[in-house]
Scaffold this motif. Structure first.
Motif, PDB file in Angstrom:
ATOM      1  N   VAL A 130       0.849  -1.195   0.000  1.00 13.92           N
ATOM      2  CA  VAL A 130       0.000   0.000   0.000  1.00 13.92           C
ATOM      3  C   VAL A 130       0.881   1.240   0.000  1.00 13.92           C
ATOM      4  N   ILE A 131       1.925   1.207   0.833  1.00 12.58           N
ATOM      5  CA  ILE A 131       2.821   2.364   0.899  1.00 12.58           C
ATOM      6  C   ILE A 131       3.625   2.492  -0.394  1.00 12.58           C
ATOM      7  N   ALA A 132       4.113   1.345  -0.900  1.00  9.55           N
ATOM      8  CA  ALA A 132       4.900   1.397  -2.135  1.00  9.55           C
ATOM      9  C   ALA A 132       4.047   1.908  -3.294  1.00  9.55           C
ATOM     10  N   SER A 133       2.755   1.562  -3.279  1.00 10.33           N
ATOM     11  CA  SER A 133       1.896   1.952  -4.400  1.00 10.33           C
ATOM     12  C   SER A 133       1.836   3.467  -4.540  1.00 10.33           C
ATOM     13  N   GLN A 134       2.118   4.189  -3.457  1.00  8.79           N
ATOM     14  CA  GLN A 134       2.021   5.640  -3.541  1.00  8.79           C
ATOM     15  C   GLN A 134       3.325   6.283  -4.000  1.00  8.79           C
TER      16      GLN A 134
END
Lengths: 291, 281
Positions: A130-134
């Motif tokens: 989720v964090i990497a997706s941003q």
């Protein structure tokens, strides 16, 4: 209230700078015109000309205001508020995909957050992604999503809303995970001593205490959702929506149109975020959590 | 059909392994392995589903095809990366963050300006600034200068707001201590207030990394020379060569994560004293 005067000063300074910049940026064209006409401009003529060109490099604020009035208030007065030349129509299109994307994104975000809080495997597997997706500039995929979904036969609102959804789910996940974990150990133990079931703990302790976090993330999500909707309108061939107005304006060099669409988008963002702020105040007050 | 069954089996196996790993004591190994396995599982399922449902590669190419394309066209991808990420995003990021930082230090001297600029800055930071892109492309031309300008505008306000907030972090006691040491404005700023502001400044810098790449790519949709990631994406979509589009997205993802990771690493070195950076016991 102490801040009113400083804010007004800053806003006034912005307007002064804007007018000054309009003179600076548009004077080249004005001088050019005057030279070809064989005349020379006095300073006041120059200023008057730079503030009233048809296709200025930087339109003066009053030109933008006139254009906005012409495409909103005046259209309403003529009873054609939803004609295709009206900014109200384009704002409505953008708003509807923003709102749909926001609702979908919030739903997805809350669901993911609940999963992450209650399932350790999901916490460890999904949260880093989720964090990497941003960190991925996701807006870059926007045109592709639109084209692909168009090819499958999905067109109109949904593809744009998907982009808004992708942009808005992240702040909700992060905020809600924090919020659902905000009850202290002591409070959770208290629920245990009352023999509360998992669902009771969720509905009566975790969810209520996550509300302040939820509203803060909702504001960010709404702003992100609007950006997604605007960018999502770019590759649809400039049909409708504020993003389409921006693109059409840039194709035909209609700077006044670009600026009026921009100001409309800013107003829309301010209204939507303000609305959430209002709901936040009322809800938190009724729940007895207002500071 | 066998592809779909394979997808299900991979899903079940990946989930089972992760479940086992997640319920063992937390170590650095499990912390890295679990998300990696999750990601690899997703990619494998993607591959299987695309083959199993016979989705046309025009719609959604399988990962193997994207990887092949990535390897085959590294020269084009590198050229685009240099144009968009290095020339457009990075230069804009440095100018934007640098000027916002200087502005914040200046604003910090006047309480009047602070009270005026902070709400306005917060408001502007929430606006769809990306809409400025067509205007700036018109002003600065099609090449990377206009992309850098978009990036400057996009990163400026988050950075400004965070830095101004960070500079207010010190409390009266600490500032009084500096005064008892007879430290002037400059010394207080350098030795107390800037270090205390670092967590906030890095927050602004990290928000800026993603915004910078987004700004540079989206600005290219409004006009660009015949190279650049945004240009390649929009033209390849037109030619329906989705594998190249996805390869560009992989580049964007790598650039974005690398950029963010670099800033996060610097943050770790600079703000080692902050509670969020201390090693958990």
């Amino acid at each position: 209230m102490r801040s009113i005067l400083p804010i007004l000063t800053v806003v006034a300074a912005i307007f002064v700078l804007w007018y000054a910049a309009a003179v600076g940026l548009n004077s080249a064209w004005a001088q050019d015109k005057a030279k070809r006409a064989g005349t020379s401009l006095t300073f006041s003529e120059l200023v008057a000309d730079t503030w009233s060109q048809d296709k200025p490099k930087l339109p003066a604020p009053h030109q933008v205001a006139q254009e906005i009035w012409k495409t909103t208030g005046a259209m309403v007065a003529k009873g054609r508020a939803f004609s295709k030349r009206s900014l109200i129509y384009h704002s409505w299109i953008t708003f509807s995909s923003t709102a749909l994307g926001f609702v979908l994104g919030t739903g997805l975000g809350v669901a993911l957050a609940i999963g992450i809080v209650y399932n350790r495997t999901m916490d460890m597997s999904v949260m880093p992604w989720v964090i990497a997706s941003q960190t991925i500039p996701i807006l870059a995929i926007a045109p592709m999503i639109i084209v692909v979904l168009n090819a499958v036969g999905v067109s109109g609102l949904l593809p744009k809303a998907m982009i808004s959804m992708y942009l808005s789910f992240f702040p909700v996940v992060v905020g809600m995970v924090k919020g659902l974990r905000s009850p202290a150990m002591m409070q959770l133990d208290q629920m245990h001593t009352w023999n509360a079931s998992a669902s009771q703990t969720f509905w009566k302790l975790r969810l209520p205490s996550s509300m302040p976090y939820l509203f803060t993330s909702l504001k960010i999500a709404m702003a992100a959702s609007l950006v997604g909707a605007i960018v999502g309108e770019l590759p649809t061939g400039a049909v409708a929506g504020l993003g389409a107005r921006l693109l059409a304006g840039s194709y035909y060099g209609q700077t006044i149109q670009i600026w009026s669409a921009l100001i409309m988008a800013a107003t829309l963002a301010a209204v939507l975020v303000g609305l959430i702020g209002m709901i936040q105040r009322i809800t938190l007050k009724r729940m007895g959590m207002a500071q | 059909m066998s592809w779909l069954i394979a997808a299900l089996v991979i899903w079940a196996a990946g989930w089972w392994v992760n479940n086992v790993l997640a319920h063992r004591p937390l170590t650095t190994f499990t912390q890295i392995a679990v998300p990696v396995i999750f990601g690899a599982t997703l990619i494998a399922i993607w591959e299987c589903v695309v083959h199993g449902l016979e989705i046309a590669p025009v719609l959604l190419p399988p990962p193997s095809m994207i990887a092949a394309r990535f390897v085959a066209s590294t020269d084009v991808l590198w050229e685009d990366f240099v144009q968009t990420a290095l020339k457009g995003a990075l230069s804009g990021y440095i100018i934007g963050c640098g000027s916002a930082f200087l502005m914040a230090v200046l604003v910090d001297r006047s309480e009047f300006l602070q009270r005026g600029l902070l709400p306005v800055g917060n408001f502007v930071a929430a606006l769809p600034i990306i809409g400025m892109a067509p205007i700036l492309v018109m002003w600065f031309g099609f090449d990377w200068q206009s992309k850098a300008a978009v990036v400057v505008v996009m990163v400026f306000f988050p950075m400004l707001v965070n830095t101004v907030q960070g500079l207010q972090e010190t409390d009266a006691m600490q500032r009084d201590l500096m005064r008892t040491y007879a430290a002037g404005y400059g010394a207080t700023l350098l030795k107390l207030r800037l270090p205390a502001a670092m967590p906030f400044i890095f927050n602004g810098l990290k928000i800026g990394t993603t915004l910078a790449l987004i700004g540079a790519i989206v600005a290219e949709f409004f006009g660009s020379p015949v190279r650049g990631m945004g240009f390649r994406i929009s033209t390849s979509v037109g030619q329906l060569s989705m594998d190249l589009v996805w390869a560009e997205i992989v580049v964007a993802a790598l650039a974005g994560s690398g950029f963010y990771g670099a800033v996060a690493l610097i943050e770790k070195a600079v703000t080692f004293w902050h509670p969020s950076q201390r090693r958990r016991a």
